[in-house]
Design a protein around this motif. Sequence first.
Motif, PDB file in Angstrom:
ATOM      1  N   VAL A   1       0.839  -1.194   0.000  1.00 51.15           N
ATOM      2  CA  VAL A   1       0.000   0.000   0.000  1.00 51.15           C
ATOM      3  C   VAL A   1       0.874   1.245   0.000  1.00 51.15           C
ATOM      4  CG1 VAL A   1      -1.954  -1.114   1.147  1.00 51.15           C
ATOM      5  CG2 VAL A   1      -0.200   0.030   2.525  1.00 51.15           C
ATOM      6  N   ARG A   2       0.260   2.346  -0.391  1.00 48.74           N
ATOM      7  CA  ARG A   2       0.974   3.621  -0.468  1.00 48.74           C
ATOM      8  C   ARG A   2       0.621   4.567   0.667  1.00 48.74           C
ATOM      9  NH1 ARG A   2      -0.644   2.244  -5.699  1.00 48.74           N
ATOM     10  NH2 ARG A   2       1.116   1.880  -7.070  1.00 48.74           N
ATOM     11  N   ARG A   3      -0.468   4.279   1.376  1.00 50.02           N
ATOM     12  CA  ARG A   3      -0.934   5.162   2.450  1.00 50.02           C
ATOM     13  C   ARG A   3      -1.500   4.322   3.592  1.00 50.02           C
ATOM     14  NH1 ARG A   3      -3.720   6.338  -2.200  1.00 50.02           N
ATOM     15  NH2 ARG A   3      -2.915   8.059  -3.421  1.00 50.02           N
ATOM     16  N   ILE A   4      -1.245   4.783   4.825  1.00 49.52           N
ATOM     17  CA  ILE A   4      -1.765   4.072   5.992  1.00 49.52           C
ATOM     18  C   ILE A   4      -2.346   5.095   6.973  1.00 49.52           C
ATOM     19  CG2 ILE A   4      -1.226   2.558   7.943  1.00 49.52           C
ATOM     20  CD1 ILE A   4       1.090   1.432   6.307  1.00 49.52           C
ATOM     21  N   PRO A   5      -3.575   4.862   7.440  1.00 46.02           N
ATOM     22  CA  PRO A   5      -4.148   5.757   8.443  1.00 46.02           C
ATOM     23  C   PRO A   5      -3.379   5.662   9.761  1.00 46.02           C
ATOM     24  CG  PRO A   5      -5.827   4.291   7.531  1.00 46.02           C
ATOM     25  CD  PRO A   5      -4.506   3.808   7.042  1.00 46.02           C
ATOM     26  N   VAL A   6      -3.328   6.787  10.448  1.00 43.81           N
ATOM     27  CA  VAL A   6      -2.680   6.864  11.758  1.00 43.81           C
ATOM     28  C   VAL A   6      -3.781   7.109  12.780  1.00 43.81           C
ATOM     29  CG1 VAL A   6      -0.958   8.062  13.160  1.00 43.81           C
ATOM     30  CG2 VAL A   6      -0.617   7.834  10.680  1.00 43.81           C
ATOM     31  N   VAL A   7      -3.830   6.254  13.812  1.00 39.99           N
ATOM     32  CA  VAL A   7      -4.865   6.380  14.828  1.00 39.99           C
ATOM     33  C   VAL A   7      -4.243   6.533  16.212  1.00 39.99           C
ATOM     34  CG1 VAL A   7      -6.572   5.060  13.502  1.00 39.99           C
ATOM     35  CG2 VAL A   7      -5.104   3.888  15.126  1.00 39.99           C
ATOM     36  N   ASP A   8      -4.948   7.249  17.048  1.00 33.52           N
ATOM     37  CA  ASP A   8      -4.546   7.421  18.439  1.00 33.52           C
ATOM     38  C   ASP A   8      -5.742   7.032  19.290  1.00 33.52           C
ATOM     39  OD1 ASP A   8      -3.155   8.059  20.718  1.00 33.52           O
ATOM     40  OD2 ASP A   8      -3.384  10.227  20.493  1.00 33.52           O
ATOM     41  N   GLN A   9      -5.596   5.983  20.064  1.00 30.57           N
ATOM     42  CA  GLN A   9      -6.676   5.444  20.893  1.00 30.57           C
ATOM     43  C   GLN A   9      -7.934   5.172  20.061  1.00 30.57           C
ATOM     44  OE1 GLN A   9      -7.119   8.040  24.293  1.00 30.57           O
ATOM     45  NE2 GLN A   9      -5.059   7.574  25.006  1.00 30.57           N
ATOM     46  N   GLY A  10      -7.715   4.606  18.873  1.00 29.27           N
ATOM     47  CA  GLY A  10      -8.818   4.208  18.004  1.00 29.27           C
ATOM     48  C   GLY A  10      -9.406   5.304  17.143  1.00 29.27           C
ATOM     49  N   HIS A  11      -8.921   6.525  17.274  1.00 29.95           N
ATOM     50  CA  HIS A  11      -9.465   7.649  16.513  1.00 29.95           C
ATOM     51  C   HIS A  11      -8.440   8.139  15.486  1.00 29.95           C
ATOM     52  CE1 HIS A  11     -12.670   7.645  19.408  1.00 29.95           C
ATOM     53  NE2 HIS A  11     -11.797   7.796  20.391  1.00 29.95           N
ATOM     54  N   PRO A  12      -8.887   8.388  14.260  1.00 31.80           N
ATOM     55  CA  PRO A  12      -7.951   8.818  13.221  1.00 31.80           C
ATOM     56  C   PRO A  12      -7.365  10.202  13.518  1.00 31.80           C
ATOM     57  CG  PRO A  12     -10.213   8.936  12.415  1.00 31.80           C
ATOM     58  CD  PRO A  12     -10.267   8.300  13.769  1.00 31.80           C
ATOM     59  N   VAL A  13      -6.043  10.303  13.348  1.00 28.27           N
ATOM     60  CA  VAL A  13      -5.360  11.581  13.577  1.00 28.27           C
ATOM     61  C   VAL A  13      -4.478  11.971  12.395  1.00 28.27           C
ATOM     62  CG1 VAL A  13      -5.415  11.410  16.085  1.00 28.27           C
ATOM     63  CG2 VAL A  13      -3.454  10.478  14.839  1.00 28.27           C
ATOM     64  N   GLY A  14      -4.302  11.074  11.430  1.00 25.72           N
ATOM     65  CA  GLY A  14      -3.463  11.399  10.297  1.00 25.72           C
ATOM     66  C   GLY A  14      -3.357  10.270   9.299  1.00 25.72           C
ATOM     67  N   ILE A  15      -2.562  10.522   8.286  1.00 20.57           N
ATOM     68  CA  ILE A  15      -2.259   9.529   7.257  1.00 20.57           C
ATOM     69  C   ILE A  15      -0.776   9.669   6.952  1.00 20.57           C
ATOM     70  CG2 ILE A  15      -2.606   8.829   4.854  1.00 20.57           C
ATOM     71  CD1 ILE A  15      -5.439   9.895   5.045  1.00 20.57           C
ATOM     72  N   VAL A  16      -0.103   8.550   6.817  1.00 27.26           N
ATOM     73  CA  VAL A  16       1.293   8.574   6.379  1.00 27.26           C
ATOM     74  C   VAL A  16       1.350   7.910   5.012  1.00 27.26           C
ATOM     75  CG1 VAL A  16       1.978   6.440   7.543  1.00 27.26           C
ATOM     76  CG2 VAL A  16       3.682   8.179   7.070  1.00 27.26           C
ATOM     77  N   SER A  17       2.060   8.539   4.098  1.00 28.18           N
ATOM     78  CA  SER A  17       2.130   8.032   2.727  1.00 28.18           C
ATOM     79  C   SER A  17       3.556   7.676   2.349  1.00 28.18           C
ATOM     80  CB  SER A  17       1.587   9.076   1.747  1.00 28.18           C
ATOM     81  OG  SER A  17       2.527  10.135   1.603  1.00 28.18           O
ATOM     82  N   ILE A  18       3.657   6.917   1.282  1.00 28.85           N
ATOM     83  CA  ILE A  18       4.967   6.576   0.756  1.00 28.85           C
ATOM     84  C   ILE A  18       5.714   7.844   0.337  1.00 28.85           C
ATOM     85  CG2 ILE A  18       4.190   6.178  -1.606  1.00 28.85           C
ATOM     86  CD1 ILE A  18       6.137   3.780  -1.662  1.00 28.85           C
ATOM     87  N   GLY A  19       4.970   8.845  -0.130  1.00 29.95           N
ATOM     88  CA  GLY A  19       5.580  10.119  -0.480  1.00 29.95           C
ATOM     89  C   GLY A  19       6.150  10.830   0.734  1.00 29.95           C
ATOM     90  N   ASP A  20       5.414  10.790   1.858  1.00 30.24           N
ATOM     91  CA  ASP A  20       5.922  11.389   3.102  1.00 30.24           C
ATOM     92  C   ASP A  20       7.247  10.747   3.490  1.00 30.24           C
ATOM     93  OD1 ASP A  20       3.540  12.918   3.359  1.00 30.24           O
ATOM     94  OD2 ASP A  20       2.583  11.343   4.561  1.00 30.24           O
ATOM     95  N   LEU A  21       7.304   9.422   3.375  1.00 25.57           N
ATOM     96  CA  LEU A  21       8.524   8.697   3.717  1.00 25.57           C
ATOM     97  C   LEU A  21       9.659   9.034   2.754  1.00 25.57           C
ATOM     98  CD1 LEU A  21       6.889   5.293   4.608  1.00 25.57           C
ATOM     99  CD2 LEU A  21       8.174   6.740   6.190  1.00 25.57           C
ATOM    100  N   ALA A  22       9.344   9.147   1.469  1.00 29.66           N
ATOM    101  CA  ALA A  22      10.371   9.464   0.480  1.00 29.66           C
ATOM    102  C   ALA A  22      10.948  10.858   0.719  1.00 29.66           C
ATOM    103  CB  ALA A  22       9.794   9.371  -0.929  1.00 29.66           C
ATOM    104  N   ILE A  23      10.088  11.821   1.024  1.00 35.45           N
ATOM    105  CA  ILE A  23      10.559  13.183   1.296  1.00 35.45           C
ATOM    106  C   ILE A  23      11.465  13.190   2.521  1.00 35.45           C
ATOM    107  CG2 ILE A  23       9.826  15.479   2.060  1.00 35.45           C
ATOM    108  CD1 ILE A  23       7.305  15.039   0.270  1.00 35.45           C
ATOM    109  N   GLU A  24      11.094  12.427   3.541  1.00 35.26           N
ATOM    110  CA  GLU A  24      11.880  12.385   4.778  1.00 35.26           C
ATOM    111  C   GLU A  24      13.189  11.634   4.599  1.00 35.26           C
ATOM    112  OE1 GLU A  24      13.422  12.698   8.466  1.00 35.26           O
ATOM    113  OE2 GLU A  24      11.765  13.840   7.654  1.00 35.26           O
ATOM    114  N   ARG A  25      13.115  10.479   3.958  1.00 35.49           N
ATOM    115  CA  ARG A  25      14.284   9.600   3.899  1.00 35.49           C
ATOM    116  C   ARG A  25      15.228   9.901   2.742  1.00 35.49           C
ATOM    117  NH1 ARG A  25      13.315   4.129   6.729  1.00 35.49           N
ATOM    118  NH2 ARG A  25      12.842   4.998   8.766  1.00 35.49           N
TER     119      ARG A  25
END
Length: 139
Positions: free
Chosen positions: A99-123
Amino acid sequence: MAQHVRDIMTSRLVTVEPQTSVTAAAQKMRDEDIGIVLVCEGDELRGVVSDRDLVIRSLAEGGDQEKRTVASACSADLFTLTPDEDLDTAVQMMREHAVRRIPVVDQGHPVGIVSIGDLAIERDPRSALGGISAAEPNE
């Protein structure tokens, strides 16, 4: 260098309810210039639907897209990350599930999305994917 998902995730969330038509979800993706929406009931994440899901699970099936709901086009397997997980876990999960995107949850509630693009920009911001991901969208 960022160490955790929270450091690079996109926190601007776009959500729809399960009974939203696939047409309305596609229009929201177009208007927001995104490729995925979170499917939520209240503030509980129930699934995700991507632009590819809409094509493969809805448009390709034909029929009246106004009557078809995102619940019928959602990805069946829902997996998530937490903001405190390290970036290597995100990379591993994307590889494992292809997959290219994964939801980010905190205590079962969505707080963000991390994408392959986010990782590429960072790494590797100088890579082709990092450069493409950092560029302004086409109009």
